[in-house]
Structure formats: C-alpha cells, structure tokens
Design an enzyme around this catalytic site. Structure first.
Site, PDB file in Angstrom:
ATOM      1  CG  ASP A  68      -2.377  -0.022   0.956  1.00 27.60           C
ATOM      2  OD1 ASP A  68      -3.011  -0.813  -0.133  1.00 27.60           O
ATOM      3  OD2 ASP A  68      -3.247  -0.225   1.860  1.00 27.60           O
ATOM      4  CE1 TYR A  72       5.809   3.532   4.473  1.00 23.71           C
ATOM      5  CE2 TYR A  72       6.024   4.582   1.807  1.00 23.71           C
ATOM      6  CZ  TYR A  72       7.065   3.737   2.879  1.00 23.71           C
ATOM      7  OH  TYR A  72       8.054   3.262   3.275  1.00 23.71           O
ATOM      8  CG  PHE A  92       9.501  -0.132   0.091  1.00 26.90           C
ATOM      9  CD1 PHE A  92       8.988  -0.954   1.242  1.00 26.90           C
ATOM     10  CD2 PHE A  92       9.084  -1.388  -0.846  1.00 26.90           C
ATOM     11  CE1 PHE A  92       9.143  -2.212   1.650  1.00 26.90           C
ATOM     12  CE2 PHE A  92       9.031  -2.826  -0.568  1.00 26.90           C
ATOM     13  CZ  PHE A  92       8.556  -3.628   0.430  1.00 26.90           C
ATOM     14  CG  HIS A 123       8.038  -7.115   4.274  1.00 25.46           C
ATOM     15  ND1 HIS A 123       8.391  -5.711   5.193  1.00 25.46           N
ATOM     16  CD2 HIS A 123       6.914  -6.662   3.398  1.00 25.46           C
ATOM     17  CE1 HIS A 123       7.290  -4.582   4.547  1.00 25.46           C
ATOM     18  NE2 HIS A 123       6.331  -5.061   3.553  1.00 25.46           N
TER      19      HIS A 123
END
Length: 220
Positions: free
Chosen positions: A65, A67, A78, A187
């Site tokens: 998603d 931020y 990212f 992750h």
C-alpha cells in the site's frame, strides 16, 4: 479510456484499460479524490510507471500500500519524499544495502534514483485514504497490478523480482522463474527483517544476474 501514463506502458496495458473492472476502479478513485484526502497526489498515482518505462525495466520491487500519512507517499513503493523521515522498512532496506554492497545508502528516502535506472517500484494498491491503511484494497488495483506483473513476465526476459514477504510472494506466483530471477525473503519490516531479510543480499544478487546477461547494473 485515455489513462495518463507513460507511452510504452500505455501500449502494453491498453487492453487492461478497456476492461470493466478498470472502468469501475477509475470511477471509484475519482470519487475518493473528490470526497477525501487520498495519497499519493493524483498526478503521482502512476509515477512508478512514468519514472520507469516498460522497455527500461530491469528490476521489480513489489510493495503493498502507499503510505497513508500526509505528504509521505510519492507514488513509488517503499519511497518517501526527500524531506520526510525514512520509514522503518526502508531503514532496514538501507541496512541490508550497506551490508550487501559495503556502500553508504542514500541520505533520504527518495528512491526515484533507482526508478530512473530501471527499478519498477510497484505497490499492489496504488492509492489509499488518509490514516486508513488498506482502504483501497479489493477495489481493482490488485487485479491491475497482477496484470502488470504477468505482462512483464511474459513479454520481457532476465528481469529480477524482489518478493519481500508473503504478500509479495503470493503476487509473484504469475512470474515465470525459468526466464527471470526471483529473489524471495522475509519483509524488511522491523517485525520480520531478522527472519531472513537481513543477509539475503538482494542487491548484489540482482546485479550479478544483470551482469551475467550483459544488462547494465543498478547503482544502488
């Protein structure tokens, strides 16, 4: 429909843009931007594609998603705007980059430098409502980004895919790993990075693969 996206992507995705689900998704997203605070800014929804044309893609990094806090998302998975604090997952990405390459990572969280070199920083969902993580999931974005990954796998060769965490790995099931290098690990989130992300050396492995296939490497 005329989607404002980089021309080489517009060509390979033109059939996707005609599909009913994408029309519904477009209508939903337009209404959301009218009625609330949505991130990233409307002109950055397809930034990952605009910064990294289809014919330039070498590496694909799959996020989840954008931020959902104000002024942070910039359309690249990212990545954050240069004046924002580096988020915890990206802090860990930079730690692994330093350990892997022995080079100092960037001083801020803006990853556009990677994108311009052929790194597609693709979130599974390209928009989100302020303060509501996952609020635009299951509206059609995942179907669209699955199609993007499938098209990349089918139409290109010798790409590198970074699949960090179970969510990205599930999206990566459509990748033909006989044609591409798929690098899977935990992750980089602080909750999981020490369970296999640290020490996975994705950056050097990617560059070794590119070098082997006579493709210019990424200056991480």
């Amino acid at each position: 429909m005329d989607v404002q996206i980089e021309e080489s992507w517009k060509e390979v995705l033109k059939e996707e843009f005609k599909k009913e689900y994408f029309q519904k998704l477009t209508n939903f997203v337009k209404e959301e931007y009218k009625n609330g605070k949505i991130y990233p800014a409307g002109n950055q929804i397809f930034r990952a594609f605009n910064e990294c044309p289809f014919d330039k893609v070498k590496v694909v990094i799959i996020g989840q998603d954008p931020y959902h806090t104000p002024g942070v998302a910039n359309g690249l998975a990212f990545s954050v705007n240069p004046d924002k604090r580096i988020p915890p997952s990206l802090v860990n990405i930079y730690k692994e980059l330093k350990a892997d390459s022995n080079e100092e990572p960037p001083r801020n969280g803006d990853l556009s430098r990677w994108a311009k070199q052929g790194v597609l920083l693709l979130n599974a969902t390209l928009t989100v409502k302020e303060s509501l993580a996952g609020s635009h999931q299951k509206k059609g974005w995942e179907q669209f980004t699955d199609a993007v990954i499938k098209i990349l796998s089918e139409k290109k060769e010798n790409l590198v895919f970074f699949l960090w965490g179970a969510y990205a790995q599930k999206k990566g099931l459509v990748i033909d790993n006989t044609k591409h290098l798929v690098i899977e690990s935990a992750h980089p989130s602080p909750f999981s990075a020490d369970r296999g992300f640290f020490g996975s050396k994705p950056f050097s492995r990617a560059n070794e693969h590119l070098k082997t296939h006579k493709i210019s490497q990424i200056n991480w």
